[in-house]
Design an enzyme around this catalytic site. Structure first.
Site, mmCIF file in Angstrom:
data_model
loop_
_atom_site.group_PDB
_atom_site.id
_atom_site.type_symbol
_atom_site.label_atom_id
_atom_site.label_comp_id
_atom_site.label_asym_id
_atom_site.label_seq_id
_atom_site.Cartn_x
_atom_site.Cartn_y
_atom_site.Cartn_z
ATOM 1 N N HIS A 25 0.840 -1.207 0.000
ATOM 2 C CA HIS A 25 0.000 0.000 0.000
ATOM 3 C C HIS A 25 0.876 1.260 0.000
ATOM 4 O O HIS A 25 1.866 1.335 0.723
ATOM 5 C CB HIS A 25 -0.914 -0.010 1.231
ATOM 6 C CG HIS A 25 -2.022 1.006 1.173
ATOM 7 N ND1 HIS A 25 -1.806 2.347 1.350
ATOM 8 C CD2 HIS A 25 -3.346 0.876 0.939
ATOM 9 C CE1 HIS A 25 -2.959 2.996 1.239
ATOM 10 N NE2 HIS A 25 -3.905 2.129 0.983
ATOM 11 N N GLU B 34 0.521 4.146 1.264
ATOM 12 C CA GLU B 34 0.723 4.835 2.544
ATOM 13 C C GLU B 34 1.801 4.145 3.372
ATOM 14 O O GLU B 34 2.668 4.806 3.961
ATOM 15 C CB GLU B 34 -0.596 4.890 3.342
ATOM 16 C CG GLU B 34 -0.421 5.625 4.657
ATOM 17 C CD GLU B 34 -1.632 5.494 5.577
ATOM 18 O OE1 GLU B 34 -2.771 5.590 5.098
ATOM 19 O OE2 GLU B 34 -1.410 5.283 6.786
HETATM 20 S S1 SF4 Z 1 -8.755 10.781 7.747
HETATM 21 FE FE1 SF4 Z 1 -6.770 10.746 6.694
HETATM 22 S S2 SF4 Z 1 -5.680 9.012 7.538
HETATM 23 FE FE2 SF4 Z 1 -7.830 8.759 8.058
HETATM 24 S S3 SF4 Z 1 -8.652 7.452 6.429
HETATM 25 FE FE3 SF4 Z 1 -9.003 9.589 5.839
HETATM 26 S S4 SF4 Z 1 -7.224 10.133 4.589
HETATM 27 FE FE4 SF4 Z 1 -6.683 8.270 5.693
#
Ligand code: SF4
Length: 402
Positions: free
Chosen positions: A172, A174
């Site tokens: 992934h 991230e």
């Molecule tokens: S708030 Fe930010 S970290 Fe959480 S799911 Fe959404 S994009 Fe991802």
């Protein structure tokens, strides 16, 4: 020339608000939310989870993408990849002339200084950011604050000599970006996917073992030159923000106990660190679906979101533990009252199922991932109405209060 980077939008929020609403808002969903999150049409009852759909990070990323197009109408605008994991949203952006950076090795080299590049909500690796910066492009960084919080802790671990153990999916974007933060600070990382992999790490912490076997298992999930006998002596916990919260907590406890067993209480604070890096939006959506399953008489669950959306898959996992669950990518997957296309929980391929909608009164629980806009949820409910005997064009059904 170094890049110009926009990190807080482009001062065009109002200018794009109507277009965003037209693309992603649903009046039907708004009405159902106002009516205690429940909806009835003929034999159909739909219960919506109390939290679902776009999270604050996705909302912001999509908003910034629209602002970018508005601000630079005649310049080439590119995304480094999917801005979020939802095919509908990515197609919308393509239709606005926003391009996707290819995956060819020289894709970044072919960028020009007058190109504008949008970085996604889950961030990009340190190496990619440096490459983009070197091209001198204008950058619009939509990396979510909750992801930045994880990065901050990973860097803190690296500075303190702790190896980051990242609960996440190594493929992934991230997690790759988070891991790159550790390496950029001279630190180390190891990515664990689940409980089973964590137990292998715990076993090594407690008793050592076959180093080569360990590295064969984790070679693609560890920093370069990772040495388990050295790099598991001091560890810090981090996670991909969209993982199953209960699993992240369990993994933390397993690792903490292993460190305690190996080094004793007096050494624990020095050798084990953990900060809360679970994103509140992910947590809220998971909590809401647990409450829905607990409090409502649900016959089956529909979970809407991209098949490659981690948080959507985890919502489906929770639902699948107690109800027949259909994870669908979009409303078109609801083919008819007899046929549905969906991805079974834990599977990698879409399947077709017949006879999915039971006859007679049916109560369907509905939730959607953090990258799914409300208009898709609304379109799914319209289809369910049709399947259950409320023809197209009939005014939205009334709400039920349960
Ligand atoms: S708030 Fe930010 S970290 Fe959480 S799911 Fe959404 S994009 Fe991802």
């Amino acid at each position: 020339m170094p890049s110009l980077i926009f990190r807080k939008g482009l001062d065009l929020k109002q200018a794009v608000a109507d277009r965003l609403a037209a693309s992603y808002h649903s009046d039907l969903v708004a009405r159902i939310k106002n009516d205690d999150f429940a909806h009835r049409a003929g034999r159909l009852t739909v219960h919506l989870a109390r939290e679902f759909g776009f999270c604050y990070g996705v909302d912001r990323a999509v908003d910034y993408a629209y602002q970018t197009r508005e601000r630079f109408p005649s310049r080439r605008v590119l995304l480094t990849g999917e801005i979020i994991h939802n095919p509908h949203v990515n197609d919308q952006l393509r239709s606005m002339g926003i391009e996707f950076l290819g995956t060819e090795p020289d894709a970044i080299d072919r960028l020009h200084a007058d190109d504008v590049v949008i970085l996604p909500a889950f961030g990009v690796s340190v190496a990619m950011l440096q490459q983009l910066d070197a091209r001198g492009c204008t950058l619009v960084d939509t990396t979510c604050g909750s992801v930045l919080n994880v990065w901050k802790n990973v860097r803190r671990y690296a500075d303190g000599g702790h190896t980051s153990i990242i609960h996440g999916k190594v493929w992934h974007e991230e997690t790759q970006a988070t891991a790159s933060q550790a390496v950029a600070c001279g630190g180390r990382y190891l990515v664990v996917l689940d409980r089973e992999q964590t137990l292998m790490v715990c076993e090594f912490i407690r008793r050592g073992g076959d180093r080569d076997a360990f590295m064969r298992r984790f070679s693609s999930a560890a920093s370069p030159d990772f040495a388990p006998e050295r790099d598991l002596e001091r560890i810090g916990l981090a996670n991909q923000t969209t993982m199953l919260m209960s699993e992240s907590l369990e993994i933390g406890e397993l690792l903490k106990t292993a460190m305690l067993d190996r080094y004793g209480e007096s050494e624990l604070a020095h050798r084990f660190q953990a900060f809360d890096t679970i994103c509140s939006a992910t947590q809220d959506r998971q909590d809401a679906v647990v409450a829905l399953l607990r409090d409502k008489p649900i016959d089956l669950m529909l979970v809407i979101g991209g098949y490659n959306s981690s948080n959507t898959c985890n919502l489906a996992r929770i639902c699948g533990e107690s109800r027949p669950t259909f994870h669908i990518a979009d409303p078109d997957c609801l083919v008819s009252a007899d046929e549905i296309r969906y991805r079974p929980v834990g599977s990698k391929a879409e399947e077709t199922c017949r006879g999915w909608l039971p006859p007679g009164p049916v109560a369907i629980g509905l939730t959607s991932g953090a990258s799914t806009p409300d208009n898709l949820v609304g379109a799914a409910i319209v289809r369910l109405n049709e399947f259950c005997g409320t023809p197209k064009g009939t005014p939205p059904a009334s709400a039920v209060h349960s």
